[in-house]
Design an enzyme around this catalytic site. Structure first.
Site, PDB file in Angstrom:
ATOM      1  N   PRO A  80       0.835  -1.207   0.000  1.00 58.64           N
ATOM      2  CA  PRO A  80       0.000   0.000   0.000  1.00 58.64           C
ATOM      3  C   PRO A  80       0.869   1.257   0.000  1.00 58.64           C
ATOM      4  O   PRO A  80       1.883   1.308   0.699  1.00 58.64           O
ATOM      5  CB  PRO A  80      -0.796  -0.114   1.308  1.00 58.64           C
ATOM      6  CG  PRO A  80      -0.050  -1.081   2.155  1.00 58.64           C
ATOM      7  CD  PRO A  80       0.652  -2.007   1.215  1.00 58.64           C
ATOM      8  N   HIS A  81       0.496   2.244  -0.809  1.00 52.11           N
ATOM      9  CA  HIS A  81       1.284   3.481  -0.866  1.00 52.11           C
ATOM     10  C   HIS A  81       0.406   4.644  -1.289  1.00 52.11           C
ATOM     11  O   HIS A  81      -0.685   4.446  -1.832  1.00 52.11           O
ATOM     12  CB  HIS A  81       2.475   3.331  -1.821  1.00 52.11           C
ATOM     13  CG  HIS A  81       2.103   2.912  -3.202  1.00 52.11           C
ATOM     14  ND1 HIS A  81       1.948   1.589  -3.552  1.00 52.11           N
ATOM     15  CD2 HIS A  81       1.841   3.625  -4.317  1.00 52.11           C
ATOM     16  CE1 HIS A  81       1.624   1.507  -4.827  1.00 52.11           C
ATOM     17  NE2 HIS A  81       1.536   2.737  -5.321  1.00 52.11           N
ATOM     18  N   GLY A  82       0.885   5.836  -1.031  1.00 51.74           N
ATOM     19  CA  GLY A  82       0.119   7.022  -1.420  1.00 51.74           C
ATOM     20  C   GLY A  82       0.994   8.253  -1.439  1.00 51.74           C
ATOM     21  O   GLY A  82       2.108   8.254  -0.902  1.00 51.74           O
TER      22      GLY A  82
END
Lengths: 558, 148
Positions: B66-68
């Protein structure tokens, strides 16, 4: 006052007026001929380049060169009559075979060409990457220069190694034109191979050192042609002068370029930045000529200085149009200067010189590669990749001819060598890349296979758009993205030991990457595809086409 | 790329407690906030969830990344979490996810952000390393496995 006392004055005024009118007429005539010559050159060079590229799969520069040979004063040009003026390209009785006006335009074109070459030089990447590349480049340069120079001595064209003719033949033989190699490697998905990376790094040192060699040689040739006997002390002074001009200008350029472009950017006008930069390239070109060197050296240094600024892309994009228009004129004019009758006598020498030029690069670049990490196959690939000579060889030959260091025959030989090396390299290079790895056995253990994956898009526009976004995304990730000047849109993406190639043809984007480096390429492209889908989604929020259409053109026919 | 520059002991959770996608993301971001890496948890959670909404970052073989992008962080920050039972992260192979690598990077600042994910994905592509990570008992051991 008597009319008699005024008679001589009136006569003088009339004579002056007649002279001025004649001069004006003469200027108009010269300009008319120039414009007609340019019309012929621009059309023929472009068509010749196009035909060579499209049907013979050879670089357009060869087509432009051959067009020049065909329409030049030594061929058809002398037989195309202009009513009341004479042949379109008359043979000049003194100096160069083409008119001074035409040669002036070719000179400006060579300055633009070298300025853009400097802008494209990827110094940081080169400095970071390649020990092997620099040894390969240096080896090719030394072998080519020494053997090219000795060729002139062996055939009695020059009395000694230090004679200007010999020095020019050495210098003409040095400069690799890596464009055609880059195209073939990209097409074969070998650009990121150890050989591909080494060739590109080698070509950078070849360019930079080639210009330094030219600076020294031009300086020596100028002293020699002034009638002063050349002594070793002279050579030392000239070399020191050329090197110090090069070093001081390059160091100052690299130091000040960012400040300069930073100040210019505050004006908020890209046009000003581009014009001032080109103006400075011309200024430094003129100064380098005044310092006893060649104009293209100054132009190259200015390009190199600006290559590390953030306006480099802007400069390249905006100057591309100037380049596309002017540079074919340069190559065509170079072709026009080939005197077939003078060349006939030097044909055997030309063939031997070309063979030596081929041998020199294969051995000069191949041997250092063999002594480091490549096997025989890999070393041969590198040697063949460094084989083609091009624009710089032609410019150097033009400088040699205009400074009378070489004659028409040697100029023809230089053109022949350029054509032969450029034609012979592609088929040999393609054949050499068949088969096993080019690395030595103990290195091959760590070598990974190359992965190639292709993404198809429904339209060229979408692929083009995504390609630009990908380039920006890689730059944001601090990759060095280097545009390759090929017919298709192609980039080499590099960072530390990562290196891969992105190409786009029509609606297809292809990525070639060593398999252990595929993670970053795949993830980056995937993220960009997602952001592209965001954009498409966002476009649904635009007003409907009907509403926008009626707002835009609804009232046009009321 | 040197993963040690990004990964630190205080950004590793050897036993994730949450059992939903959102819960895992919140737990890992809370860890980074508690470690003093940044403040502005809400914006960070929203950024990661927004990216998950486009397409899940659950990969194959129990790995999720997960990344943002959010301006709540000044530079790339990353957390590692292990969930031994595994949770449904809408992975590509529909299997439960066990190993989580979460990254946050600034919206408009250049840096090797995806490259970090790529490097760590490369490390995690080795099956025996994944096995060792799942059996690791301490943060030191996990850090050691990922950075050596």
């Amino acid at each position: 006052m008597t009319p008699v006392t005024h008679a001589p004055e009136t006569a003088n005024v009339v004579v002056q007026a007649v002279q001025q009118a004649a001069q004006a007429h003469s200027h108009t005539e010269v300009m008319t001929v120039l414009v007609l010559q340019l019309a012929m050159i621009i059309i023929c060079a472009r068509l010749g380049g196009f035909l060579f590229q499209r049907f013979l799969k050879l670089p357009s520069v060869l087509g432009e060169l051959v067009s020049g040979m065909v329409i030049g004063p030594y061929a058809l040009g002398a037989r195309i009559p202009l009513p009341g003026i004479g042949p379109l390209f008359a043979t000049q009785t003194i100096g160069l075979p083409v008119s001074s006006e035409l040669y002036a335009i070719a000179t400006v074109a060579s300055i633009v060409l070298l300025f853009l070459s400097g802008l494209e030089t990827d110094l940081r990447t080169f400095l970071r990457y390649s020990v092997v590349g620099s040894i390969v480049g240096l080896g090719g340069l030394l072998f080519s220069f020494i053997l090219g120079d000795l060729c002139a001595v062996w055939f009695g064209l020059a009395p000694s190694f230090m004679h200007p003719t010999a020095l020019f033949l050495g210098t003409i033989s040095t400069a690799t034109s890596v464009g055609i190699t880059a195209r073939i490697l990209t097409e074969k998905h070998k650009m990121s191979s150890p050989e591909g990376v080494t060739i590109l790094a080698g070509a950078v040192i070849d360019d930079v050192l080639g210009i330094v060699v030219l600076a020294i040689v031009v300086g020596m040739a100028k002293v020699e042609s002034s009638g002063v006997a050349m002594e070793w002390s002279h050579i030392g002074i000239i070399a020191a002068k050329a090197l110090s001009f090069w070093l001081v200008c390059t160091a100052l350029g690299l130091l000040l370029a960012r400040k300069l472009t930073g100040s210019l950017k505050r004006l908020g006008s890209p046009e000003v930045i581009v014009s001032v930069s080109l103006g400075l390239a011309m200024l430094l070109a003129g100064l380098s000529e005044m310092a006893g060197l060649a104009m293209i050296i100054g132009a190259y240094i200015m390009g190199l200085s600006l290559s590390r600024t953030d306006v480099v892309q802007e400069l390249q994009n905006r100057l591309q149009g100037v380049y596309d228009m002017l540079v074919p004129i340069f190559f065509c004019v170079m072709g026009m200067m080939v005197d077939f009758s003078a060349m006939r006598h030097a044909l055997v020498f030309g063939l031997i010189y070309s063979a030596v030029a081929i041998f020199a690069k294969i051995i000069g670049c191949g041997l250092p590669a063999y002594l480091t990490q490549f096997n025989f196959r890999g070393s041969l690939r590198i040697g063949l990749g460094m084989l083609p000579r091009g624009e710089v060889a032609l410019i150097v030959a033009g400088i040699g001819l205009s400074s009378h260091a070489i004659g028409q025959d040697i100029f023809g030989v230089a053109i022949l060598m350029t054509i032969l090396t450029t034609m012979i390299a592609p088929p040999l290079l393609v054949r050499s890349f068949r088969g096993e790895s080019g690395l030595k056995d103990h290195i091959q253990v760590t070598e990974e296979k190359e992965e190639t994956f292709t993404l198809e898009f429904p339209s060229m526009d979408i692929a083009e758009f995504l390609m630009q976004r990908l380039v920006r995304a890689f730059q944001r990730e601090e990759f060095f993205v280097n545009r390759l000047h090929l017919e298709m849109e192609a980039y080499q993406v590099r960072k530390d030991d990562l290196s891969f190639t992105l190409t786009r043809e029509d609606g297809r984007i292809t990525i070639s990457v060593p398999s252990d480096q595929q993670y970053v390429a795949r993830l980056m492209i995937f993220e960009e595809l997602l952001s592209l889908s965001d954009l498409l989604e966002a476009s649904k929020n635009m007003k409907s086409l009907d509403v926008m259409g009626s707002e835009l053109i609804g009232n046009l026919f009321c | 790329m040197n993963l040690k520059k990004i990964l630190t002991k205080d950004s590793i959770l050897p036993e994730l407690k949450a059992d939903t996608k959102k819960g895992v993301i919140e737990e890992m971001i809370s860890l980074l906030v508690a470690a003093g890496k940044f403040s502005g948890k809400t914006a960070a959670v929203q950024a990661v969830l927004a990216r998950e909404e486009k397409m899940s970052t659950g990969m194959q073989n129990g790995i999720a990344i997960p990344h943002g992008k959010t301006d709540a962080v000044d530079q790339l920050v990353a957390a590692v979490g292990i969930h031994h039972a595994g949770i449904d992260f809408a992975a590509m192979d529909a299997k439960p996810s066990h190993i989580f690598i979460l990254t946050l990077s600034p919206e408009n600042r250049a840096g090797p952000h995806i490259q970090f994910l790529a490097e760590i994905s490369k490390v995690l592509s080795r099956p025996n390393l994944r096995e060792k990570l799942l059996n690791a008992a301490s943060t030191d051991e996990i850090l050691n496995l990922l950075t050596v």
